[in-house]
Motif scaffolding. Structure first.
Motif, PDB file in Angstrom:
ATOM      1  N   VAL A  62     -45.444 -14.023  12.587  1.00  0.00           N
ATOM      2  CA  VAL A  62     -46.608 -14.516  12.411  1.00  0.00           C
ATOM      3  C   VAL A  62     -47.327 -15.137  13.663  1.00  0.00           C
ATOM      4  N   LEU A  63     -46.552 -15.972  14.278  1.00  0.00           N
ATOM      5  CA  LEU A  63     -47.577 -16.890  15.345  1.00  0.00           C
ATOM      6  C   LEU A  63     -47.901 -15.707  16.263  1.00  0.00           C
ATOM      7  N   ASN A  64     -46.765 -14.757  16.653  1.00  0.00           N
ATOM      8  CA  ASN A  64     -47.209 -13.917  17.618  1.00  0.00           C
ATOM      9  C   ASN A  64     -48.366 -12.897  17.292  1.00  0.00           C
ATOM     10  N   MET A  65     -48.468 -12.585  15.789  1.00  0.00           N
ATOM     11  CA  MET A  65     -49.554 -11.879  15.299  1.00  0.00           C
ATOM     12  C   MET A  65     -50.756 -12.564  15.765  1.00  0.00           C
ATOM     13  N   ASP A  74     -55.776 -20.685  14.849  1.00  0.00           N
ATOM     14  CA  ASP A  74     -54.987 -20.374  13.891  1.00  0.00           C
ATOM     15  C   ASP A  74     -53.419 -20.624  14.344  1.00  0.00           C
ATOM     16  N   CYS A  75     -53.185 -19.800  15.613  1.00  0.00           N
ATOM     17  CA  CYS A  75     -52.032 -19.796  16.270  1.00  0.00           C
ATOM     18  C   CYS A  75     -51.475 -21.339  16.634  1.00  0.00           C
ATOM     19  N   LYS A  76     -52.464 -22.127  17.132  1.00  0.00           N
ATOM     20  CA  LYS A  76     -52.060 -23.483  17.779  1.00  0.00           C
ATOM     21  C   LYS A  76     -51.771 -24.281  16.405  1.00  0.00           C
ATOM     22  N   ILE A  93     -45.179 -17.652  23.424  1.00  0.00           N
ATOM     23  CA  ILE A  93     -46.054 -16.755  22.652  1.00  0.00           C
ATOM     24  C   ILE A  93     -47.526 -17.327  22.549  1.00  0.00           C
ATOM     25  N   VAL A  94     -47.752 -18.725  22.493  1.00  0.00           N
ATOM     26  CA  VAL A  94     -48.702 -19.387  22.389  1.00  0.00           C
ATOM     27  C   VAL A  94     -49.385 -19.277  23.945  1.00  0.00           C
ATOM     28  N   LEU A  95     -48.633 -19.463  24.951  1.00  0.00           N
ATOM     29  CA  LEU A  95     -48.992 -19.157  26.203  1.00  0.00           C
ATOM     30  C   LEU A  95     -49.807 -17.829  26.596  1.00  0.00           C
ATOM     31  N   SER A  96     -49.018 -16.876  25.932  1.00  0.00           N
ATOM     32  CA  SER A  96     -49.261 -15.491  26.317  1.00  0.00           C
ATOM     33  C   SER A  96     -50.747 -15.335  25.513  1.00  0.00           C
TER      34      SER A  96
END
Length: 851
Positions: A62-65, A74-76, A93-96
């Motif tokens: 979900v995080l990667n999505m 939403d990711c953070k 994932i967040v850095l990317s």
């Protein structure tokens, strides 16, 4: 996409009962891969309600999505809700996600990772994400700090990290020794490692090092891939001409031996591009035709390649084929490549059709580079209004946009628009670059003069634009500007200042300055010092000899141009044509005309010059033929045709041409009016000439020039109306020139009006004329009047002023051989036979004629 949405809908209806976590994770990954945010959100809601978020695999998906769909808020938010803080994958994932759009935030998040209490250890993937961000931010120091940290934690030998370091140093300009040191540190080099360093060396203009590294790679177990070939072929193309083609052919042979490379479209595109860059158009076209699959890049490469090799028609033909084929649609690169082709072919209809295509496709209309290309296209076609419209449609104007529109107006008569644009540029707080200043220099040279050129020069020095130039484009432009403003000494100073940066353009600009200022000796001296020359250089030397009245030397230079394998262009022929007039060689003019037709040189100024030279060489039939065949006649062409008729005393024909020009709505200028008056004068058309002179002020609203006053005096005087001519002179609103009194004096001698002749002679003597012709006229008048004392005094005055009449000279071209005759010269090898013929003609003239 639709299947994915149906699955999500079914999952929601079934409440996800009995669904395996891995299946859920895979479906969410599928949503991420196609950026299907709506379905991904729906799945997130479902799995959260069902309590599946506790599964590490599902939560990561979900995080990667959210990261892949660039929903970083939403990711953070989700990252803060997760418990896997020590897992570097979660941080990666967040850095990317951040690295795609938020470079500064990426670095802040990375620092947060380093200082996290639970200390999640960065992985090789972490550095592969962060190091490219350092390049984009221009943070070279931070990149080196990260390298130190990498060494500290022992990841410098890791292939992924090492590749990222090599790429970072290469893109930052630190190839030697930093990128090479990072490359050497990699324990297990893969093809990406080699490609990164080869590309880095090539991009930093270290072509020899790049090719040497490629040669080393061939000896290693790692085999080159499509990216290696794509990187090394431009290196081959940039080599010396003697080895460039051979090197590329060897790589082509290497590719042919490996079917997996030969069938790769990127490899084929690179090979086609290589052949076009080294001028092997047939090889490129053959390879393009044989390609099994072509993408848009394939078409763009060939279209751009044809354009860069001046194969304009082939480029346009291929573009039409691309559009009609319909498999792929042209993109901004295609449009930017084809619009200059339309301008070169003067095919403005196709260019406007392409503009219509752009307007129908929003993705092209929004592209700034396309808008810039349109401005340049319309500028080349001379339509500044359309260029201005194209400029107004660009939503995100860059400095190139401003430079293109300024360049469009720099050569146009709309001077106020150029100034307004320049003010607007400064109001927008846009900093001019050297290209902007080039347009300003051109405008100042054409319109504002020397003072403003000096101001622009001063600005360029203060802004450091001259010192920052690798190629002295601005320096050359300023040199040329000073030369055109008549300040050759200033041009020389700039030429001296560019001693370490001089290019062929620098030499040609200085050579042109010498030619324009009439410094033929300096031009010849500079030419003798030049180690490299081109067609421009040789064309200028044709002009040097033509203006130095050295026709034989000018023709020799022209022959040397052809002997060197160069194709004379419009400028070359325009410089040679006056030589034909100097030696009255109709044979040479016809040769030039034939070359113009064969070479497709359609410049209207060239045709006007050709017409003029035909007339001067006595062939009005050929002159009129050139005039008739030109569909788009301009004022210069009409003036040349009338001048031809004027020289041959064909005044009525000249008036017919004038009438035709009036029907076309072309307004005459002073040169045209003076030429037309001369035609009337030579044909004795007094009333027509007076009517035309009166129209200068009444019809065209112009102030008559001194040359036109001279023409009217000559018109009346030749017709025997000497009293009217004298009255006209006395009523002139300006002080009569020496030419006017000389013209009147000549007519007085012809018609034996010594009373008026003495008045004219007195005015000439009072003016202390330096024209020896006027003194000869006065002497002849005194002799005709029997005033031998006056003749004696006049000869004393001429001797005191060291005046000497040049010997009369005439020449005749017979079968391509020039025969020159000087007054008092009896050295011609066929003199005796010519004297015999003249004596025979003289005797025949003396014989009585029987009626």
């Amino acid at each position: 996409m639709e299947v994915l949405r149906q699955f999500v809908q079914s999952f929601r209806l079934l409440s996800g009962s009995g669904v395996d976590h891995r299946v859920l994770s895979d479906v969410i990954k599928a949503c991420a891969s196609v950026s299907e945010l709506r379905s991904g959100r729906a799945l997130h809601g479902c799995v959260a309600k069902l309590g599946h978020m506790g599964c590490n695999e599902v939560s990561k998906s979900v995080l990667n999505m959210y990261a892949k769909c660039r929903r970083m808020d939403d990711c953070k938010k989700m990252f803060r809700q997760m418990n896997s803080v020590v897992d570097p994958v979660v941080w990666n994932i967040v850095l990317s996600g951040l690295s795609n759009s938020c470079a500064h935030e990426t670095m802040s998040f990375f620092k947060e990772m380093l200082f996290e209490d639970d200390e999640p250890k960065p992985s090789s993937v972490t550095f592969a994400i962060v190091l490219p961000v350092c390049v984009r931010l221009g943070e070279r120091y931070n990149g080196k700090v990260l390298h130190s940290y990498i060494i500290k934690i022992g990841l410098e030998k890791d292939t992924l990290v090492g590749n990222a370091l090599v790429s970072m140093y290469a893109k930052s300009g630190f190839v030697l020794p930093d990128a090479c040191a990072a490359f050497d540190s990699i324990a297990d080099k893969d093809v990406v490692s080699w490609n990164a360093l080869i590309a880095g060396l090539s991009e930093n203009n270290m072509k020899a090092h790049a090719f040497r590294l490629f040669s080393m790679m061939l000896k290693e177990p790692v085999e080159p891939n499509y990216a290696t070939v794509a990187n090394i072929l431009p290196v081959c193309a940039s080599m010396d001409k003697s080895i460039a083609y051979g090197s590329g052919r060897q790589i082509h042979g290497y590719v042919v031996q490996r079917s997996w490379l030969q069938s790769h479209v990127n490899v084929c595109n690179s090979l086609v591009s290589f052949y076009l860059r080294v001028g092997r158009i047939r090889d490129a076209a053959s390879l393009f035709t044989m390609m099994g699959s072509k993408d848009l890049v394939s078409w763009n490469v060939v279209i751009a390649g044809y354009a860069s090799n001046c194969e304009w028609s082939k480029a346009l033909q291929l573009f039409r084929k691309l559009v009609h084929k319909g498999d792929v649609s042209p993109d901004s690169v295609t449009i930017v490549s084809i619009l200059p082709v339309c301008a070169q072919l003067t095919n403005f209809t196709i260019g406007k059709e392409i503009h219509s295509y752009i307007l129908r496709h929003a993705y092209l209309l929004e592209d700034t580079s396309v808008g810039n290309a349109l401005i340049s296209f319309y500028a080349r076609s001379g339509d500044t209004s359309a260029a201005d419209w194209a400029f107004s449609l660009i939503s995100k104007k860059d400095i190139i946009s401003w430079n293109a529109i300024l360049d469009a107006y720099a050569d146009s008569p709309k001077h106020s628009q150029f100034v307004n644009l320049l003010h607007h540029l400064f109001d927008e707080a846009i900093i001019p670059d050297s290209v902007t200043v080039l347009s300003i220099v051109k405008f100042c040279t054409n319109v504002l003069g020397l003072g403003k050129v000096k101001e622009v020069h001063g600005y360029s020095v203060k802004a450091g634009l001259l010192s920052d130039e690798e190629e002295p484009m601005l320096g050359n432009a300023l040199l040329d500007a000073y030369a055109k403003c008549g300040k050759v000494e200033y041009a020389q100073r700039i030429f001296q200042g560019l001693s370490k940066k001089r290019t062929l353009v620098t030499y040609n600009s200085m050579l042109s300055g010498y030619v324009t200022s009439g410094s033929q000796d300096d031009a010849q001296l500079l030419f003798s010092e030049m180690s490299t020359t081109d067609l421009t250089t040789w064309s200028l030397m044709v002009r040097v000899y033509a203006e130095s009245c050295c026709p034989s030397e000018a023709i020799d230079v022209f022959r040397e141009i052809q002997a060197r394998g160069m194709r004379p262009n419009t400028v070359t022929i325009m410089n040679l044509l006056p030589v034909c007039a100097q030696i009255a060689s109709l044979h040479l003019v016809r040769q030039c005309h034939g070359y113009i037709i064969r070479g497709g040189l359609g410049d209207i100024r060239l045709k006007g010059t050709l017409l003029d030279v035909y007339a001067k060489c006595g062939s009005l039939k050929n002159a009129y033929s050139v005039f008739q065949l030109e569909a788009h006649k301009d004022l210069v062409m009409f003036t040349s045709m009338i001048a031809g008729y004027a020289v041959h005393g064909m005044g009525k024909e000249a008036l017919m041409i004038y009438s035709h020009m009036m029907d076309l709505g072309i307004k005459p200028d002073h040169v045209f009016i003076t030429t037309l008056l001369t035609a009337c004068c030579h044909a004795g058309l007094i009333q027509d000439g007076l009517q035309i002179f009166n129209s200068v002020r009444k019809v065209y609203g112009m102030k008559p020039t001194m040359e036109q006053y001279v023409s009217v005096v000559d018109l009346l005087a030749r017709g025997g109306r000497l009293d009217d001519a004298y009255s006209f002179v006395k009523e002139m609103p300006v002080v009569p020139s020496e030419n006017i009194w000389g013209t009147l004096l000549r007519a007085c001698i012809t018609y034996n009006r010594m009373d008026l002749g003495r008045l004219a002679a007195n005015h000439l003597l009072q003016a202390e004329s330096e024209d020896i012709g006027n003194y000869v006229l006065i002497s002849n008048m005194y002799a005709a009047d029997g005033n031998w004392e006056g003749v004696k005094e006049l000869r004393k005055l001429m001797k005191k002023k060291e005046m000497k009449k040049p010997a009369g000279c005439s020449w005749l071209d017979v079968d391509g051989e020039m025969n020159v005759f000087m007054s008092g010269d009896s050295s011609h090898h066929r003199r005796n036979s010519m004297v015999d013929v003249l004596n025979a003609l003289f005797l025949q003239m003396k014989e009585p004629v029987a009626f």
